[in-house]
Design an enzyme around this catalytic site. Structure first.
Site, mmCIF file in Angstrom:
data_model
loop_
_atom_site.group_PDB
_atom_site.id
_atom_site.type_symbol
_atom_site.label_atom_id
_atom_site.label_comp_id
_atom_site.label_asym_id
_atom_site.label_seq_id
_atom_site.Cartn_x
_atom_site.Cartn_y
_atom_site.Cartn_z
ATOM 1 N N ASP A 1 47.895 45.917 54.304
ATOM 2 C CA ASP A 1 46.497 46.068 53.917
ATOM 3 C C ASP A 1 45.773 44.716 53.948
ATOM 4 O O ASP A 1 46.317 43.709 53.488
ATOM 5 C CB ASP A 1 46.487 46.624 52.483
ATOM 6 N N GLU B 1 46.535 45.584 59.204
ATOM 7 C CA GLU B 1 45.150 46.040 59.086
ATOM 8 C C GLU B 1 44.304 44.769 59.056
ATOM 9 O O GLU B 1 44.161 44.126 58.023
ATOM 10 C CB GLU B 1 44.918 46.843 57.800
HETATM 11 C C1 GLC Z 1 41.923 48.407 53.032
HETATM 12 C C2 GLC Z 1 42.186 49.864 52.754
HETATM 13 C C3 GLC Z 1 41.055 50.394 51.937
HETATM 14 C C4 GLC Z 1 41.015 49.645 50.624
HETATM 15 C C5 GLC Z 1 40.905 48.146 50.868
HETATM 16 C C6 GLC Z 1 41.230 47.373 49.622
HETATM 17 O O1 GLC Z 1 40.822 48.209 53.832
HETATM 18 O O2 GLC Z 1 42.372 50.553 53.945
HETATM 19 O O3 GLC Z 1 41.160 51.772 51.708
HETATM 20 O O4 GLC Z 1 39.928 50.070 49.867
HETATM 21 O O5 GLC Z 1 41.822 47.713 51.829
HETATM 22 O O6 GLC Z 1 42.595 47.447 49.354
#
Ligand code: GLC
Length: 550
Positions: free
Chosen positions: A216, A273
């Site tokens: 994440d 991500e």
């Molecule tokens: C990422 C996740 C999202 C979350 C954010 C904070 O972007 O995909 O859902 O709110 O991180 O952890």
């Protein structure tokens, strides 16, 4: 290095060509009927996902959490929230996935914890300058008495990225940084204790048999030295930079993690991500000694438009190919408007496709959206590399637009005083069978977000075995992709079509995608699958076909 584990037919580098299905636990299936999905629910429905023909699943966070950001606010990285089950349930899920021949990756949230994490509670209880505070990013405020935030950073969810605390004696105190909700304080990744914490978390889940991690906010861990002000841009494009995104230091972290993964064997992977553009920069995350994959958000943010698609596919193959890593492809996840709705509305190519609600200007045309979505998926699943699917897209689910304000849960909605609807519309509990309560999500009819009426006819049971249904289309595409080895193939563009069409050869298949309204003639060969009915060798508008030409 230990030998790779045997799971289904997957090779050690399974992720390179895999189709990975994202499960969002709150909304997948609810075993205990409390209205929120859970691990026993997932286990009970997992055979359906295996039957879909995917190679792996990714589970969004199921850890102990006050659920202020739907589980991305983690209070204990090594335990399961009672809402979802127990550690034994998690182990059963990992084992069941493997028995079904599915690899399983879990979510790792290293940028921040919940404010209920014991470290943050200790930080609050200890004074400024203490080692407990040094695990997070606490600073004195600006202004004559520290009454202003330390800098101008804005939270991704809206509002300031800093919150001021009261010190133990009740006096107004320091400020802490939270790139997301105020309940999600950012760790200080300059602190070796934070590195140790996450090394332990990786080992904890690897020891339990997971095949990898979706990381994440992978581009956010390190902040620019001195925390300089950011340039404020309204509606920033996908991957816009700033002093808290994509700092060089993050790569050190992933080099360290790669070694840990490799000590478990060659078949464990990391997926970033990282909303970083251009893709040539995103590709830094998947250099040979870092992660294995990164979500291709450039592709996700591209409209269903032939020229734009061709450009982003070329850019992807070049950028990721340049570091020796096959590209990934993705159209939907739990943070963006579902692609069946996105493509039916005027979302701008390259913009961040979040949130849609009753008063949004871009109300989707559902029929057009679904046609384009099916065509877009048929194109994506023909591309070499790895693809990510988001639960419910195989049913053609649209975004739930008309969620009443009172039911909304996403912190984005509250932090922007309702100006941005946020992501609830793509997170609504799945419909399994409309003859059952909550369309088969559970046995009580409770749901943490209301299901829109149109979900009933899209329920899995009604599409199962029905020729032409979106579910059967996905099954055919996935089966053929595997049979024809498209994941391991290459893209050779076919020229000579109108501008609204892209066509390419991959292995023995010619893929032709018509992003315009005018029908086009298909090449000669055997039609193996099409996203819309094809008559007399003519592909209708907004459709994709696969033709075996050799
Ligand atoms: C990422 C996740 C999202 C979350 C954010 C904070 O972007 O995909 O859902 O709110 O991180 O952890």
């Amino acid at each position: 290095m230990p030998a790779p584990r045997i799971v289904g037919n997957s090779p050690a580098d399974w992720w390179n060509h895999a189709v990975i299905y994202q499960i969002y636990p709150r909304s997948f299936a609810d075993g205990n009927g409390d209205g929120v999905g859970d691990i026993p629910g997932i286990i009970s429905k997992l055979p359906d996902i295996a039957k879909l023909g995917v190679d792996a699943i990714w589970i969004s966070p199921f850890y102990t959490s006050p659920q202020k950001d739907a589980g991305y606010d983690v209070a204990d990285f090594q335990d399961i929230d009672p809402l979802f089950g127990t550690l034994e349930d998690a182990q059963a899920l990992i084992d069941t996935a493997h028995e079904l021949g599915l690899r399983i990756i879990v979510d790792l949230v290293p940028n921040h914890s919940s404010d209920q994490h014991e470290w943050f509670q200790q930080a609050l209880a200890s004074g400024p300058g203490s080692p407990e505070r040094a695990r997070y990013i606490f600073r004195e405020g600006a202004g004559s008495s520290g009454e202003l935030p330390p800098n101008n950073w804005e939270s991704v969810f809206g509002g300031p990225a800093w919150t001021r605390i009261s010190e133990a004696d009740g006096s107004p105190g320091q400020w802490y940084l939270h790139l997301f909700d105020s309940s999600q304080p950012d760790f200080d990744w300059n602190n070796p204790e934070v590195w140790e914490l996450f090394r332990g978390v990786l080992r904890f889940w690897l020891d339990r048999g997971v095949d990898g991690f979706r990381v994440d906010v992978a581009h956010g861990l390190i902040k620019a030295d001195g925390l300089p002000d950011q340039e404020i841009i309204k509606d920033p494009p996908v991957g816009a930079g700033g002093p808290f995104w994509n700092q060089e230091g993050v790569h050190e972290v992933y080099r360290d993690w790669r070694k840990i993964l490799e000590s478990y064997g060659p078949d464990r992977m990391l997926c970033a991500e990282a909303w970083v553009m251009p893709l040539s920069k995103m590709a830094h995350y998947v250099r040979p000694d870092e992660m294995h994959q990164a979500f291709n958000f450039g592709y996700l943010a591209t409209d269903f438009d032939a020229q734009a698609l061709r450009a982003i596919i070329d850019e992807s193959l070049e950028a990721f190919g340049g570091v020796g890593s096959p590209s990934t492809w993705v159209l939907s996840n739990h943070d963006v408007v579902r692609h069946a709705s996105r493509f039916g509305a005027d979302f701008v190519s390259g913009a961040h496709p979040t949130g849609s609600g009753p008063l949004s200007p871009n109300k989707p045309d559902t029929e057009l959206g679904l046609k384009k979505a099916r065509a877009a998926t048929a194109l994506m699943l023909a591309l070499p590399g790895s693809a990510y699917l988001y639960q419910g897209e195989e049913l053609g689910l649209p975004e739930a637009i008309d969620i009443p304000d009172a039911d909304r849960q996403d912190p984005t909605f509250f932090r922007t005083q309702g100006e941005r609807y946020g992501r609830d519309g793509c997170r609504v509990p799945l419909p399994w069978d409309s003859a059952e309560p909550a369309n088969g999500f559970n046995s009580t009819g409770e749901t943490w977000l209301p299901q829109p009426p149109e979900y009933a006819e899209l329920a899995r049971a009604h599409q199962n075995g029905v020729d032409g249904s979106t579910l059967e289309l996905y099954r055919s595409l996935l089966a053929l992709r595997a049979e024809e080895n498209l994941g391991k193939g290459t893209v050779a563009w076919n020229e000579g079509y109108p501008d609204s069409v892209i066509a390419f050869d991959n292995s023995a298949i010619t893929v032709i995608s018509n992003t315009g309204s005018q029908p086009v003639e298909l090449p000669t060969g055997e039609l193996v699958v099409a996203s819309q009915p094809v008559e007399s060798g003519v592909l209708p508008g907004y459709a994709t076909a696969w033709v075996r030409t050799s």
